[in-house]
Design a protein around this motif. Structure first.
Motif, PDB file in Angstrom:
ATOM      1  N   ASP A 167     -10.515  -3.126   7.248  1.00 29.44           N
ATOM      2  CA  ASP A 167     -11.902  -3.564   7.708  1.00 29.44           C
ATOM      3  C   ASP A 167     -11.901  -4.558   8.779  1.00 29.44           C
ATOM      4  O   ASP A 167     -10.991  -5.356   9.067  1.00 29.44           O
ATOM      5  N   PRO A 168     -12.919  -4.708   9.558  1.00 33.18           N
ATOM      6  CA  PRO A 168     -12.932  -5.901  10.685  1.00 33.18           C
ATOM      7  C   PRO A 168     -12.573  -7.199  10.160  1.00 33.18           C
ATOM      8  O   PRO A 168     -12.077  -7.857  11.099  1.00 33.18           O
ATOM      9  N   ASP A 169     -12.684  -7.475   9.098  1.00 36.74           N
ATOM     10  CA  ASP A 169     -12.461  -8.876   8.405  1.00 36.74           C
ATOM     11  C   ASP A 169     -11.004  -8.871   7.943  1.00 36.74           C
ATOM     12  O   ASP A 169     -10.424  -9.856   7.360  1.00 36.74           O
ATOM     13  N   VAL A 170     -10.249  -7.747   8.422  1.00 34.00           N
ATOM     14  CA  VAL A 170      -8.655  -7.477   7.972  1.00 34.00           C
ATOM     15  C   VAL A 170      -8.512  -7.452   6.622  1.00 34.00           C
ATOM     16  O   VAL A 170      -7.441  -7.797   6.108  1.00 34.00           O
ATOM     17  N   SER A 171      -9.380  -7.345   5.712  1.00 34.54           N
ATOM     18  CA  SER A 171      -9.208  -6.662   4.229  1.00 34.54           C
ATOM     19  C   SER A 171      -8.734  -5.438   4.096  1.00 34.54           C
ATOM     20  O   SER A 171      -9.299  -4.593   5.062  1.00 34.54           O
ATOM     21  N   LEU A 172      -7.753  -5.119   3.382  1.00 32.16           N
ATOM     22  CA  LEU A 172      -7.068  -3.708   3.401  1.00 32.16           C
ATOM     23  C   LEU A 172      -7.363  -2.913   2.008  1.00 32.16           C
ATOM     24  O   LEU A 172      -7.611  -3.851   0.915  1.00 32.16           O
ATOM     25  N   HIS A 173      -7.707  -1.861   2.067  1.00 36.21           N
ATOM     26  CA  HIS A 173      -8.322  -0.976   0.906  1.00 36.21           C
ATOM     27  C   HIS A 173      -7.509   0.198   0.912  1.00 36.21           C
ATOM     28  O   HIS A 173      -7.316   1.094   1.787  1.00 36.21           O
ATOM     29  N   VAL A 174      -6.814   0.754  -0.427  1.00 36.01           N
ATOM     30  CA  VAL A 174      -6.386   1.969  -0.629  1.00 36.01           C
ATOM     31  C   VAL A 174      -7.454   2.712  -0.949  1.00 36.01           C
ATOM     32  O   VAL A 174      -8.175   2.805  -1.850  1.00 36.01           O
ATOM     33  N   MET A 175      -7.565   3.731  -0.079  1.00 34.43           N
ATOM     34  CA  MET A 175      -8.803   4.806  -0.322  1.00 34.43           C
ATOM     35  C   MET A 175      -8.544   6.065  -1.076  1.00 34.43           C
ATOM     36  O   MET A 175      -9.114   6.614  -1.565  1.00 34.43           O
ATOM     37  N   ASP A 176      -7.311   6.416  -0.753  1.00 31.89           N
ATOM     38  CA  ASP A 176      -6.794   7.866  -1.602  1.00 31.89           C
ATOM     39  C   ASP A 176      -5.373   7.727  -1.874  1.00 31.89           C
ATOM     40  O   ASP A 176      -4.643   7.007  -1.076  1.00 31.89           O
ATOM     41  N   THR A 177      -4.796   8.659  -2.794  1.00 33.53           N
ATOM     42  CA  THR A 177      -3.577   8.390  -3.101  1.00 33.53           C
ATOM     43  C   THR A 177      -2.949  10.002  -3.508  1.00 33.53           C
ATOM     44  O   THR A 177      -4.098  10.896  -3.673  1.00 33.53           O
ATOM     45  N   GLY A 178      -1.989  10.180  -3.768  1.00 30.84           N
ATOM     46  CA  GLY A 178      -1.425  11.398  -4.137  1.00 30.84           C
ATOM     47  C   GLY A 178      -1.341  12.611  -2.997  1.00 30.84           C
ATOM     48  O   GLY A 178      -1.444  13.831  -3.223  1.00 30.84           O
ATOM     49  N   LEU A 179      -1.147  11.883  -1.800  1.00 29.86           N
ATOM     50  CA  LEU A 179      -1.265  12.676  -0.549  1.00 29.86           C
ATOM     51  C   LEU A 179       0.263  13.212  -0.400  1.00 29.86           C
ATOM     52  O   LEU A 179       1.133  12.301  -0.431  1.00 29.86           O
ATOM     53  N   GLY A 180       0.441  14.366   0.343  1.00 32.05           N
ATOM     54  CA  GLY A 180       1.952  14.777   0.944  1.00 32.05           C
ATOM     55  C   GLY A 180       2.273  13.975   2.213  1.00 32.05           C
ATOM     56  O   GLY A 180       3.386  13.321   2.125  1.00 32.05           O
ATOM     57  N   MET A 181       1.289  14.138   3.139  1.00 33.13           N
ATOM     58  CA  MET A 181       1.782  13.360   4.533  1.00 33.13           C
ATOM     59  C   MET A 181       0.093  13.274   5.164  1.00 33.13           C
ATOM     60  O   MET A 181      -0.176  14.332   5.904  1.00 33.13           O
ATOM     61  N   PRO A 182      -0.625  12.252   5.045  1.00 34.50           N
ATOM     62  CA  PRO A 182      -2.049  12.095   5.540  1.00 34.50           C
ATOM     63  C   PRO A 182      -1.701  12.362   7.019  1.00 34.50           C
ATOM     64  O   PRO A 182      -0.853  11.614   7.462  1.00 34.50           O
ATOM     65  N   ASN A 183      -2.583  13.035   7.748  1.00 32.69           N
ATOM     66  CA  ASN A 183      -2.361  13.279   9.124  1.00 32.69           C
ATOM     67  C   ASN A 183      -3.706  13.257   9.934  1.00 32.69           C
ATOM     68  O   ASN A 183      -4.508  12.444   9.606  1.00 32.69           O
ATOM     69  N   GLY A 184      -4.016  14.029  10.803  1.00 34.80           N
ATOM     70  CA  GLY A 184      -5.144  13.933  11.895  1.00 34.80           C
ATOM     71  C   GLY A 184      -6.397  13.772  11.091  1.00 34.80           C
ATOM     72  O   GLY A 184      -6.555  14.321   9.614  1.00 34.80           O
ATOM     73  N   LEU A 185      -7.186  12.763  11.309  1.00 36.94           N
ATOM     74  CA  LEU A 185      -8.435  12.402  10.725  1.00 36.94           C
ATOM     75  C   LEU A 185      -9.645  12.161  11.543  1.00 36.94           C
ATOM     76  O   LEU A 185      -9.477  11.480  12.603  1.00 36.94           O
ATOM     77  N   VAL A 186     -10.811  12.770  11.127  1.00 42.84           N
ATOM     78  CA  VAL A 186     -11.966  12.842  11.921  1.00 42.84           C
ATOM     79  C   VAL A 186     -13.103  12.723  11.114  1.00 42.84           C
ATOM     80  O   VAL A 186     -13.065  12.916   9.787  1.00 42.84           O
ATOM     81  N   TRP A 187     -14.304  12.547  11.807  1.00 44.91           N
ATOM     82  CA  TRP A 187     -15.585  12.463  11.028  1.00 44.91           C
ATOM     83  C   TRP A 187     -16.617  13.457  11.606  1.00 44.91           C
ATOM     84  O   TRP A 187     -16.431  13.707  13.068  1.00 44.91           O
ATOM     85  N   SER A 188     -17.462  13.990  10.968  1.00 39.28           N
ATOM     86  CA  SER A 188     -18.395  14.879  11.356  1.00 39.28           C
ATOM     87  C   SER A 188     -19.426  14.039  12.057  1.00 39.28           C
ATOM     88  O   SER A 188     -19.622  13.041  12.086  1.00 39.28           O
ATOM     89  N   PRO A 189     -20.189  15.018  13.042  1.00 40.69           N
ATOM     90  CA  PRO A 189     -21.144  14.292  14.019  1.00 40.69           C
ATOM     91  C   PRO A 189     -22.146  13.532  13.292  1.00 40.69           C
ATOM     92  O   PRO A 189     -22.652  12.388  13.894  1.00 40.69           O
TER      93      PRO A 189
END
Length: 294
Positions: free
Chosen positions: A135-157
């Motif tokens: 986050d902008p305040d430099v706090s870090l959060h684990v958002m998901d686990t159990g992934l093989g290799m997180p890769n390309g990441l985008v959001w819908s319009p």
């Protein structure tokens, strides 16, 4: 529909990756992960600068206050464009053997997302990598686990859906996304890609909400409509395309990075343009990368 990407610039990047367009600067950025450097180019003149960082960069993005935010093999870090110095701000992978950060992106509120990976990938016998949010305040959060290799990441319009590629699992996931809090939930497959050659790698989205998924070792990019149906494909004349991004004055030029990292000597001779930049002018407008607000 099958389109053909054109050769744009000879670079011979070992592992070209992480391309994005900086709209404020009107410049194209991309990485060479294994050579620990990034590049900045004026695509009108093809003149570019090289920045040696001293760490393997999985993903980077501009900071609103100047410089870059990066996810590297040494942790999440800030790069100062003036002093050419890298400052580590968090390293949740410290002490974890054969781990580094891979791909990611910036959300609508200026939060930095990045996933971890095993390097080499076969050192993870089961999916055990994670997705992080800084986050902008430099706090870090684990958002998901159990992934093989997180890769390309985008959001819908509309910023209500987040898409995440898991390369070895051959799937692009969709999550419900809360743009105000940055929370994600209800992970489900958007598309399973086992029937396509190669594995899904980099990912970008256009203004129509269609996803462009790069097929590493698959010689192409696939454009999916919002329902997950293949709408068109872009052929790339080398086996290992890695990432793609829209750029240019009207945001209709698709730039594609490639790699030779996993080619043997005979294959490198057979495909000498591996590691170069490729290009396709489209009739579709893309989306520039946002800036980290921290």
């Amino acid at each position: 529909m099958m389109l053909q990407a054109e050769h744009f610039l000879t670079m011979t990047n070992q592992l070209g990756e992480g391309s994005f367009w900086n709209a404020d600067q009107q410049k194209l950025y991309w990485l060479d992960i294994k050579q620990k450097r990034f590049f900045r180019m004026d695509t009108r003149t093809k003149q570019y600068e090289t920045f040696d960082v001293g760490a393997q960069i999985g993903v980077m993005a501009p900071r609103s206050g100047g410089g870059q935010i990066m996810a590297t093999d040494e942790g999440l870090a800030c790069w100062d464009d003036r002093t050419k110095e890298l400052t580590i701000v968090a390293n949740p992978l410290q002490g974890k053997a054969n781990r580094r950060f891979n791909d990611g992106n910036i959300d609508i509120k200026g939060r930095f997302w990045a996933g971890s990976m095993c390097d080499p990938p076969d050192t993870c016998p089961t999916p055990q990598c994670a997705l992080y949010r800084l986050d902008p305040d430099v706090s870090l959060h684990v958002m998901d686990t159990g992934l093989g290799m997180p890769n390309g990441l985008v959001w819908s319009p509309d910023n209500r859906t987040m898409y995440l590629t898991d390369s070895p699992q051959q799937v692009i996931y969709a999550y419900d996304f809360d743009p105000e809090t940055g929370a994600i939930e209800h992970r489900r497959p958007f598309v399973r890609t086992h029937g396509e050659p190669g594995v899904p790698d980099g990912l970008t989205i256009d203004s129509e909400g269609f996803l462009w998924s790069v097929r590493y070792n698959g010689w192409k990019i696939i454009r999916y409509d919002p329902s997950g149906k293949i709408e068109r494909e872009v052929s790339v004349p080398v086996p290992h395309p890695t990432s793609c991004t829209f750029g240019g004055k009207d945001m209709r030029d698709l730039y594609i990075t490639t790699a030779w990292n996993e080619l043997n000597e005979e294959q490198r001779h057979q495909y000498p343009q591996s590691g170069d930049l490729f290009y396709l002018h489209t009739d579709i407008k893309g989306v520039a990368r946002r800036s980290f607000s921290g």
